[in-house]
Write a protein that holds these residues in place. Sequence first.
Motif, PDB file in Angstrom:
ATOM      1  N   THR A 151       0.829  -1.202   0.000  1.00  0.00           N
ATOM      2  CA  THR A 151       0.000   0.000   0.000  1.00  0.00           C
ATOM      3  C   THR A 151       0.865   1.254   0.000  1.00  0.00           C
ATOM      4  O   THR A 151       0.610   2.197  -0.756  1.00  0.00           O
ATOM      5  CB  THR A 151      -0.950   0.008   1.217  1.00  0.00           C
ATOM      6  OG1 THR A 151      -1.776  -1.156   1.157  1.00  0.00           O
ATOM      7  CG2 THR A 151      -1.818   1.247   1.246  1.00  0.00           C
ATOM      8  N   MET A 152       1.898   1.268   0.837  1.00  0.00           N
ATOM      9  CA  MET A 152       2.796   2.424   0.879  1.00  0.00           C
ATOM     10  C   MET A 152       3.531   2.598  -0.443  1.00  0.00           C
ATOM     11  O   MET A 152       3.703   3.718  -0.916  1.00  0.00           O
ATOM     12  CB  MET A 152       3.808   2.272   2.022  1.00  0.00           C
ATOM     13  CG  MET A 152       3.223   2.483   3.393  1.00  0.00           C
ATOM     14  SD  MET A 152       2.468   4.109   3.626  1.00  0.00           S
ATOM     15  CE  MET A 152       3.878   5.165   3.465  1.00  0.00           C
ATOM     16  N   ASN A 153       3.955   1.501  -1.055  1.00  0.00           N
ATOM     17  CA  ASN A 153       4.632   1.591  -2.351  1.00  0.00           C
ATOM     18  C   ASN A 153       3.694   2.174  -3.404  1.00  0.00           C
ATOM     19  O   ASN A 153       4.093   3.030  -4.188  1.00  0.00           O
ATOM     20  CB  ASN A 153       5.148   0.229  -2.798  1.00  0.00           C
ATOM     21  CG  ASN A 153       6.368  -0.210  -2.029  1.00  0.00           C
ATOM     22  OD1 ASN A 153       7.040   0.594  -1.409  1.00  0.00           O
ATOM     23  ND2 ASN A 153       6.647  -1.497  -2.056  1.00  0.00           N
ATOM     24  N   ARG A 154       2.470   1.706  -3.437  1.00  0.00           N
ATOM     25  CA  ARG A 154       1.499   2.213  -4.415  1.00  0.00           C
ATOM     26  C   ARG A 154       1.214   3.694  -4.174  1.00  0.00           C
ATOM     27  O   ARG A 154       1.111   4.481  -5.118  1.00  0.00           O
ATOM     28  CB  ARG A 154       0.204   1.392  -4.355  1.00  0.00           C
ATOM     29  CG  ARG A 154      -0.823   1.809  -5.366  1.00  0.00           C
ATOM     30  CD  ARG A 154      -0.328   1.607  -6.803  1.00  0.00           C
ATOM     31  NE  ARG A 154      -1.185   2.335  -7.706  1.00  0.00           N
ATOM     32  CZ  ARG A 154      -0.777   3.111  -8.690  1.00  0.00           C
ATOM     33  NH1 ARG A 154       0.496   3.237  -8.945  1.00  0.00           N
ATOM     34  NH2 ARG A 154      -1.626   3.757  -9.445  1.00  0.00           N
ATOM     35  N   LEU A 155       1.108   4.086  -2.903  1.00  0.00           N
ATOM     36  CA  LEU A 155       0.891   5.483  -2.555  1.00  0.00           C
ATOM     37  C   LEU A 155       2.061   6.345  -3.018  1.00  0.00           C
ATOM     38  O   LEU A 155       1.860   7.430  -3.584  1.00  0.00           O
ATOM     39  CB  LEU A 155       0.689   5.627  -1.042  1.00  0.00           C
ATOM     40  CG  LEU A 155       0.410   7.019  -0.516  1.00  0.00           C
ATOM     41  CD1 LEU A 155      -0.870   7.592  -1.109  1.00  0.00           C
ATOM     42  CD2 LEU A 155       0.313   7.000   1.001  1.00  0.00           C
ATOM     43  N   VAL A 198       4.113   5.701  -5.512  1.00  0.00           N
ATOM     44  CA  VAL A 198       4.064   5.773  -6.971  1.00  0.00           C
ATOM     45  C   VAL A 198       3.010   6.783  -7.405  1.00  0.00           C
ATOM     46  O   VAL A 198       3.246   7.601  -8.299  1.00  0.00           O
ATOM     47  CB  VAL A 198       3.781   4.375  -7.581  1.00  0.00           C
ATOM     48  CG1 VAL A 198       3.455   4.480  -9.066  1.00  0.00           C
ATOM     49  CG2 VAL A 198       4.975   3.463  -7.373  1.00  0.00           C
ATOM     50  N   LEU A 199       1.853   6.743  -6.778  1.00  0.00           N
ATOM     51  CA  LEU A 199       0.779   7.675  -7.115  1.00  0.00           C
ATOM     52  C   LEU A 199       1.208   9.124  -6.875  1.00  0.00           C
ATOM     53  O   LEU A 199       0.953  10.008  -7.703  1.00  0.00           O
ATOM     54  CB  LEU A 199      -0.476   7.351  -6.306  1.00  0.00           C
ATOM     55  CG  LEU A 199      -1.712   8.185  -6.606  1.00  0.00           C
ATOM     56  CD1 LEU A 199      -2.147   8.010  -8.051  1.00  0.00           C
ATOM     57  CD2 LEU A 199      -2.839   7.791  -5.666  1.00  0.00           C
ATOM     58  N   MET A 200       1.887   9.364  -5.765  1.00  0.00           N
ATOM     59  CA  MET A 200       2.360  10.719  -5.478  1.00  0.00           C
ATOM     60  C   MET A 200       3.416  11.158  -6.494  1.00  0.00           C
ATOM     61  O   MET A 200       3.415  12.311  -6.935  1.00  0.00           O
ATOM     62  CB  MET A 200       2.910  10.783  -4.052  1.00  0.00           C
ATOM     63  CG  MET A 200       1.830  10.650  -2.989  1.00  0.00           C
ATOM     64  SD  MET A 200       2.480  10.581  -1.315  1.00  0.00           S
ATOM     65  CE  MET A 200       3.080  12.235  -1.110  1.00  0.00           C
ATOM     66  N   ALA A 201       4.301  10.249  -6.877  1.00  0.00           N
ATOM     67  CA  ALA A 201       5.317  10.577  -7.875  1.00  0.00           C
ATOM     68  C   ALA A 201       4.673  10.863  -9.223  1.00  0.00           C
ATOM     69  O   ALA A 201       5.076  11.793  -9.928  1.00  0.00           O
ATOM     70  CB  ALA A 201       6.326   9.443  -7.992  1.00  0.00           C
ATOM     71  N   GLU A 202       3.681  10.066  -9.599  1.00  0.00           N
ATOM     72  CA  GLU A 202       2.986  10.304 -10.869  1.00  0.00           C
ATOM     73  C   GLU A 202       2.256  11.643 -10.850  1.00  0.00           C
ATOM     74  O   GLU A 202       2.242  12.361 -11.855  1.00  0.00           O
ATOM     75  CB  GLU A 202       2.013   9.168 -11.170  1.00  0.00           C
ATOM     76  CG  GLU A 202       2.685   7.872 -11.553  1.00  0.00           C
ATOM     77  CD  GLU A 202       1.737   6.693 -11.676  1.00  0.00           C
ATOM     78  OE1 GLU A 202       0.611   6.758 -11.125  1.00  0.00           O
ATOM     79  OE2 GLU A 202       2.121   5.702 -12.318  1.00  0.00           O
ATOM     80  N   SER A 203       1.656  11.998  -9.717  1.00  0.00           N
ATOM     81  CA  SER A 203       0.978  13.292  -9.587  1.00  0.00           C
ATOM     82  C   SER A 203       1.978  14.438  -9.719  1.00  0.00           C
ATOM     83  O   SER A 203       1.721  15.431 -10.404  1.00  0.00           O
ATOM     84  CB  SER A 203       0.262  13.398  -8.239  1.00  0.00           C
ATOM     85  OG  SER A 203      -0.740  12.432  -8.133  1.00  0.00           O
ATOM     86  N   GLU A 216       6.419  -0.800 -13.706  1.00  0.00           N
ATOM     87  CA  GLU A 216       6.822  -1.972 -14.488  1.00  0.00           C
ATOM     88  C   GLU A 216       6.842  -3.205 -13.598  1.00  0.00           C
ATOM     89  O   GLU A 216       6.429  -4.283 -13.996  1.00  0.00           O
ATOM     90  CB  GLU A 216       8.219  -1.737 -15.073  1.00  0.00           C
ATOM     91  CG  GLU A 216       8.713  -2.873 -15.941  1.00  0.00           C
ATOM     92  CD  GLU A 216      10.093  -2.550 -16.487  1.00  0.00           C
ATOM     93  OE1 GLU A 216      11.077  -2.824 -15.770  1.00  0.00           O
ATOM     94  OE2 GLU A 216      10.171  -2.028 -17.597  1.00  0.00           O
ATOM     95  N   GLY A 217       7.291  -3.038 -12.362  1.00  0.00           N
ATOM     96  CA  GLY A 217       7.338  -4.155 -11.417  1.00  0.00           C
ATOM     97  C   GLY A 217       5.961  -4.629 -11.015  1.00  0.00           C
ATOM     98  O   GLY A 217       5.746  -5.791 -10.720  1.00  0.00           O
ATOM     99  N   GLU A 218       4.958  -3.736 -11.011  1.00  0.00           N
ATOM    100  CA  GLU A 218       3.604  -4.111 -10.605  1.00  0.00           C
ATOM    101  C   GLU A 218       2.882  -4.906 -11.692  1.00  0.00           C
ATOM    102  O   GLU A 218       2.301  -5.945 -11.429  1.00  0.00           O
ATOM    103  CB  GLU A 218       2.779  -2.849 -10.303  1.00  0.00           C
ATOM    104  CG  GLU A 218       3.180  -2.138  -9.056  1.00  0.00           C
ATOM    105  CD  GLU A 218       2.392  -0.862  -8.842  1.00  0.00           C
ATOM    106  OE1 GLU A 218       1.481  -0.582  -9.625  1.00  0.00           O
ATOM    107  OE2 GLU A 218       2.707  -0.138  -7.889  1.00  0.00           O
TER     108      GLU A 218
END
Length: 135
Positions: free
Chosen positions: A74-78, A80-85, A125-127
């Motif tokens: 969950t933290m990893n996905r969060l 990634v989402l923040m980096a994409e934003s 890519e890892g996901e």
Amino acid sequence: MPSNEVMEWVKTIGSLLCSLPVMILLALVIFRKPLRKLIDQFAGTDVKRAKIGPVEIERELGNLAKEGKQAVETMNRLNVLMAESRLLELEITEGMFGSVFSPSQRQQMKEQINELRKLTYKATEGESGEGKNPK
């Protein structure tokens, strides 16, 4: 040997013998077999309880590990989402206001955009196994 010297030796040796490290070492030596048995019980894959006298310890490492893994994902996905934003914000800023910045600021913004693209590409890519191609 005078009795004064004997009393000094008794005080010195007595304080050493009653010190915490010595007591811990003594307890480890005395209880080495039960402690080894407890460690062996916890090292086993099937055993979930260990009991030494009146003390019983139960472990739920399987559930704990599963919950920990979910929290990390969950933290990893969060992240990634923040980096994409942030990448989207920088791309919009570059497109709309790029001409306002100095050449060095534009260069720094381009470097940050490229670095964020690389990092988000690696993370996504890892996901999914495919990921998004960096521009």
